[in-house]
Design a protein around this motif. Structure first.
Motif, PDB file in Angstrom:
ATOM      1  N   GLU A 282       0.831  -1.208   0.000  1.00 52.33           N
ATOM      2  CA  GLU A 282       0.000   0.000   0.000  1.00 52.33           C
ATOM      3  C   GLU A 282       0.865   1.257   0.000  1.00 52.33           C
ATOM      4  OE1 GLU A 282      -3.550   2.051   2.700  1.00 52.33           O
ATOM      5  OE2 GLU A 282      -2.934  -0.026   3.046  1.00 52.33           O
ATOM      6  N   MET A 283       1.927   1.223   0.767  1.00 51.31           N
ATOM      7  CA  MET A 283       2.809   2.392   0.843  1.00 51.31           C
ATOM      8  C   MET A 283       3.464   2.692  -0.498  1.00 51.31           C
ATOM      9  SD  MET A 283       5.996   2.994   3.433  1.00 51.31           S
ATOM     10  CE  MET A 283       7.217   4.276   3.140  1.00 51.31           C
ATOM     11  N   LEU A 284       3.896   1.641  -1.198  1.00 50.03           N
ATOM     12  CA  LEU A 284       4.581   1.828  -2.477  1.00 50.03           C
ATOM     13  C   LEU A 284       3.619   2.068  -3.636  1.00 50.03           C
ATOM     14  CD1 LEU A 284       7.378  -0.907  -2.268  1.00 50.03           C
ATOM     15  CD2 LEU A 284       7.541   1.512  -1.710  1.00 50.03           C
ATOM     16  N   GLY A 285       2.347   1.743  -3.436  1.00 50.26           N
ATOM     17  CA  GLY A 285       1.385   1.920  -4.514  1.00 50.26           C
ATOM     18  C   GLY A 285       1.454   0.853  -5.569  1.00 50.26           C
ATOM     19  N   HIS A 286       1.851  -0.382  -5.178  1.00 55.16           N
ATOM     20  CA  HIS A 286       1.892  -1.497  -6.119  1.00 55.16           C
ATOM     21  C   HIS A 286       0.483  -2.032  -6.358  1.00 55.16           C
ATOM     22  CE1 HIS A 286       6.354  -2.533  -5.088  1.00 55.16           C
ATOM     23  NE2 HIS A 286       6.257  -1.645  -6.052  1.00 55.16           N
ATOM     24  N   ALA A 287       0.147  -2.268  -7.608  1.00 55.02           N
ATOM     25  CA  ALA A 287      -1.162  -2.838  -7.920  1.00 55.02           C
ATOM     26  C   ALA A 287      -1.223  -4.303  -7.543  1.00 55.02           C
ATOM     27  CB  ALA A 287      -1.469  -2.652  -9.405  1.00 55.02           C
ATOM     28  N   SER A 288      -0.093  -5.003  -7.625  1.00 52.33           N
ATOM     29  CA  SER A 288      -0.050  -6.435  -7.352  1.00 52.33           C
ATOM     30  C   SER A 288       0.904  -6.722  -6.196  1.00 52.33           C
ATOM     31  CB  SER A 288       0.416  -7.197  -8.599  1.00 52.33           C
ATOM     32  OG  SER A 288       0.712  -8.551  -8.298  1.00 52.33           O
ATOM     33  N   LEU A 289       0.475  -7.628  -5.326  1.00 47.85           N
ATOM     34  CA  LEU A 289       1.338  -8.030  -4.208  1.00 47.85           C
ATOM     35  C   LEU A 289       2.597  -8.736  -4.711  1.00 47.85           C
ATOM     36  CD1 LEU A 289       1.424  -8.036  -1.083  1.00 47.85           C
ATOM     37  CD2 LEU A 289       0.429 -10.326  -1.164  1.00 47.85           C
ATOM     38  N   ALA A 290       2.497  -9.374  -5.877  1.00 50.12           N
ATOM     39  CA  ALA A 290       3.652 -10.075  -6.435  1.00 50.12           C
ATOM     40  C   ALA A 290       4.812  -9.117  -6.688  1.00 50.12           C
ATOM     41  CB  ALA A 290       3.261 -10.790  -7.725  1.00 50.12           C
ATOM     42  N   THR A 291       4.500  -7.878  -7.035  1.00 61.61           N
ATOM     43  CA  THR A 291       5.553  -6.888  -7.255  1.00 61.61           C
ATOM     44  C   THR A 291       6.281  -6.583  -5.958  1.00 61.61           C
ATOM     45  OG1 THR A 291       4.194  -5.913  -9.010  1.00 61.61           O
ATOM     46  CG2 THR A 291       6.044  -4.601  -8.198  1.00 61.61           C
ATOM     47  N   THR A 292       5.536  -6.502  -4.874  1.00 59.42           N
ATOM     48  CA  THR A 292       6.133  -6.195  -3.573  1.00 59.42           C
ATOM     49  C   THR A 292       6.956  -7.356  -3.048  1.00 59.42           C
ATOM     50  OG1 THR A 292       4.074  -4.978  -3.171  1.00 59.42           O
ATOM     51  CG2 THR A 292       5.607  -5.149  -1.331  1.00 59.42           C
ATOM     52  N   GLN A 293       6.576  -8.573  -3.411  1.00 57.27           N
ATOM     53  CA  GLN A 293       7.247  -9.748  -2.868  1.00 57.27           C
ATOM     54  C   GLN A 293       8.718  -9.849  -3.259  1.00 57.27           C
ATOM     55  OE1 GLN A 293       4.463 -12.748  -4.253  1.00 57.27           O
ATOM     56  NE2 GLN A 293       3.756 -13.145  -2.155  1.00 57.27           N
ATOM     57  N   ILE A 294       9.120  -9.127  -4.303  1.00 55.77           N
ATOM     58  CA  ILE A 294      10.522  -9.168  -4.704  1.00 55.77           C
ATOM     59  C   ILE A 294      11.421  -8.716  -3.558  1.00 55.77           C
ATOM     60  CG2 ILE A 294      10.488  -6.822  -5.664  1.00 55.77           C
ATOM     61  CD1 ILE A 294      12.466  -9.816  -7.042  1.00 55.77           C
ATOM     62  N   TYR A 295      10.907  -7.841  -2.680  1.00 62.04           N
ATOM     63  CA  TYR A 295      11.728  -7.322  -1.590  1.00 62.04           C
ATOM     64  C   TYR A 295      11.931  -8.344  -0.480  1.00 62.04           C
ATOM     65  CZ  TYR A 295      10.876  -3.050  -4.114  1.00 62.04           C
ATOM     66  OH  TYR A 295      10.815  -2.113  -5.106  1.00 62.04           O
ATOM     67  N   THR A 296      11.037  -9.312  -0.374  1.00 62.34           N
ATOM     68  CA  THR A 296      11.279 -10.389   0.585  1.00 62.34           C
ATOM     69  C   THR A 296      12.465 -11.228   0.117  1.00 62.34           C
ATOM     70  OG1 THR A 296       9.747 -11.924  -0.501  1.00 62.34           O
ATOM     71  CG2 THR A 296       8.841 -10.474   1.190  1.00 62.34           C
ATOM     72  N   HIS A 297      12.590 -11.395  -1.210  1.00 61.91           N
ATOM     73  CA  HIS A 297      13.729 -12.133  -1.755  1.00 61.91           C
ATOM     74  C   HIS A 297      15.031 -11.369  -1.518  1.00 61.91           C
ATOM     75  CE1 HIS A 297      10.832 -14.815  -3.400  1.00 61.91           C
ATOM     76  NE2 HIS A 297      10.397 -13.979  -4.324  1.00 61.91           N
ATOM     77  N   VAL A 298      14.964 -10.035  -1.625  1.00 61.76           N
ATOM     78  CA  VAL A 298      16.152  -9.227  -1.365  1.00 61.76           C
ATOM     79  C   VAL A 298      16.621  -9.438   0.069  1.00 61.76           C
ATOM     80  CG1 VAL A 298      17.063  -6.878  -1.211  1.00 61.76           C
ATOM     81  CG2 VAL A 298      15.525  -7.493  -3.076  1.00 61.76           C
ATOM     82  N   SER A 299      15.666  -9.415   1.015  1.00 56.61           N
ATOM     83  CA  SER A 299      16.014  -9.575   2.425  1.00 56.61           C
ATOM     84  C   SER A 299      16.613 -10.950   2.686  1.00 56.61           C
ATOM     85  CB  SER A 299      14.768  -9.374   3.297  1.00 56.61           C
ATOM     86  OG  SER A 299      14.264  -8.072   3.145  1.00 56.61           O
ATOM     87  N   VAL A 300      16.034 -11.984   2.082  1.00 58.26           N
ATOM     88  CA  VAL A 300      16.543 -13.344   2.275  1.00 58.26           C
ATOM     89  C   VAL A 300      17.946 -13.479   1.700  1.00 58.26           C
ATOM     90  CG1 VAL A 300      16.221 -15.758   1.625  1.00 58.26           C
ATOM     91  CG2 VAL A 300      14.272 -14.417   2.410  1.00 58.26           C
ATOM     92  N   GLU A 301      18.174 -12.918   0.519  1.00 61.63           N
ATOM     93  CA  GLU A 301      19.502 -13.005  -0.092  1.00 61.63           C
ATOM     94  C   GLU A 301      20.546 -12.273   0.739  1.00 61.63           C
ATOM     95  OE1 GLU A 301      20.727 -14.759  -2.646  1.00 61.63           O
ATOM     96  OE2 GLU A 301      18.764 -15.725  -2.617  1.00 61.63           O
ATOM     97  N   ARG A 302      20.174 -11.149   1.315  1.00 56.09           N
ATOM     98  CA  ARG A 302      21.105 -10.420   2.178  1.00 56.09           C
ATOM     99  C   ARG A 302      21.432 -11.242   3.421  1.00 56.09           C
ATOM    100  NH1 ARG A 302      20.783  -4.533   1.690  1.00 56.09           N
ATOM    101  NH2 ARG A 302      20.283  -4.298   3.885  1.00 56.09           N
TER     102      ARG A 302
END
Length: 314
Positions: A282-302
Motif C-alpha cells: 500500500e505504501m509503495l502503490g503497487h497494484a499487485s502483491l507479487a511486485t512487492t514480494q521481490i523485496y522479501t527475496h532481497v532480504s533473504v539473499e542479504r
C-alpha cells in the motif's frame, strides 16, 4: 466495417491510451513505439492501402515480429513487455471491429528473469543522509543562504522515508504534506491517490527547505510545487536523478543508485524491520502483491550473504 490504414489506427490507439486509459506520457510513448515497430514489420518498405490494412494482422504476424525482436537481441523482459503491448493493441482493434478475432489471445509470454534490485544497507543510507553539505553545516546558519542544498537534502530524506517514485515526488505540491498527521498525499500511477507516512527527520528537512530554501527560489507563476528548480519552475525528474547520484557519490564505497534505488532500499528496510507485506504494498502503490514480494527475496539473499560470510560452517 472497412479496415483503416496503419496511420489512422496508430492515432486512434494513442487517443485510447491517453484519454481512456489515462496512461503516463512515458508509457504512451513506449506503447506507440512498439506498435509502430510491429506495423512497420508487417509491411516493410511497402505503401498503399492494400499493404496497410490492419485486417491483415494475425497471430503469425505477431509471432514473426516478436521472433525478429528476439533475433535482434531483445531481452526476455523486453519481449514480455512488447507481448503485453501487442495484446493491448489487438484487443483494442477487436473492440473497434477492425479485427474479426483477437490474435493477441493466442500469444504466449516469455517470463523475464527477474533480477533482485540493488539496495543500500542501513549503515550506508544513514551515512548518506547524515552527511550535511558543507554550507548546511556552516556556523551562524550560513546554509540558509543555499536553498539548493536544503532542497536536495529534503529530496533525499523524502525519497527514503516514503519510497515514492521520482515522478510522484516531482508532482508533489506544498499542501500535499500534512505535518500534523506526518503523512504525504501522493498521486501515483493511473492517477490513484494514496497517503504515505513520513518520519520526523524527513519532516525536519522539508521544514528547513520550505522555510529557508523554497522562498528564495520561487518566482511569479511558480505555483504550488513542493520542489522547484533554480529557475523557479517545478523540479523535473532528471534533476532529481542528478541529485541522488551526486549525494551517493559523496560516500566512498556506496553503490551508484538512482531514485528508484532509494525506493527499493526503503521497501527492503521496512520488511527487514518487521513491516507486513500488505502495508508495504500500500505504501509503495503497487497494484499487485507479487511486485512487492521481490523485496522479501532481497532480504533473504542479504541474510544468506551475511551467513556465508560470518558463519564458520557456512
Amino acid at each position: 466495417m472497412s479496415s483503416p490504414g496503419f496511420e489512422s489506427v496508430l492515432a486512434a490507439f494513442e487517443r485510447h491510451l491517453r484519454l481512456e486509459r489515462d496512461l503516463s506520457p512515458h508509457t504512451v510513448r513506449a506503447y506507440l513505439g512498439d506498435i509502430a515497430s510491429l506495423l512497420a514489420h508487417m509491411a516493410p518498405g511497402q505503401e498503399g492501402p492494400e499493404r496497410e490494412s490492419i485486417a491483415t494482422l494475425d497471430v503469425n504476424a505477431l509471432r514473426d515480429w516478436l521472433g525478429a525482436q528476439h533475433q535482434a537481441g531483445a531481452s526476455r523482459a523486453t519481449l514480455a513487455r512488447r507481448t503485453a503491448c501487442a495484446r493491448a493493441f489487438t484487443a483494442f482493434c477487436h473492440r473497434r471491429g477492425w479485427l474479426d478475432g483477437d490474435p493477441g489471445l493466442l500469444l504466449g509470454t516469455a517470463k523475464p528473469h527477474r533480477r533482485l534490485p540493488e539496495v543500500l544497507d542501513q549503515v550506508e543510507i544513514r551515512a548518506v543522509l547524515d552527511r550535511a553539505a558543507p554550507d548546511e553545516a556552516a556556523p551562524d546558519g550560513a546554509g540558509a543562504h543555499n536553498p539548493k542544498s536544503l532542497r536536495d537534502q529534503a529530496i533525499m530524506e523524502l525519497l527514503y522515508a516514503t519510497g515514492v517514485r521520482v515522478s510522484e515526488l516531482c508532482g508533489l505540491d506544498v499542501d500535499d504534506v500534512d505535518r500534523d498527521r506526518r503523512t504525504v498525499r501522493v498521486l501515483g500511477k493511473g492517477r490513484k491517490e494514496r497517503t504515505v507516512p513520513v518520519g520526523a527527520p524527513a519532516l525536519r528537512a522539508l521544514d528547513a527547505w520550505c522555510v529557508r530554501g523554497r522562498p528564495l527560489l520561487v518566482r511569479e507563476g511558480t505555483g504550488p510545487a513542493l520542489f522547484v528548480g533554480v529557475r523557479g519552475g517545478r523540479i523535473d525528474q532528471s534533476t532529481v536523478r542528478r541529485v541522488v547520484h551526486a549525494r551517493l557519490a559523496e560516500i566512498e564505497g556506496t553503490p551508484d543508485l538512482g531514485p528508484h534505488g532509494l525506493r527499493h532500499t526503503a521497501a527492503t528496510h521496512l520488511l527487514e524491520g518487521g513491516a507486513d507485506l500488505r502495508s508495504v504494498q500500500e505504501m509503495l502503490g503497487h497494484a499487485s502483491l507479487a511486485t512487492t514480494q521481490i523485496y522479501t527475496h532481497v532480504s533473504v539473499e542479504r541474510l544468506r550473504a551475511a551467513y556465508r560470510q560470518a558463519h564458520p560452517r557456512a
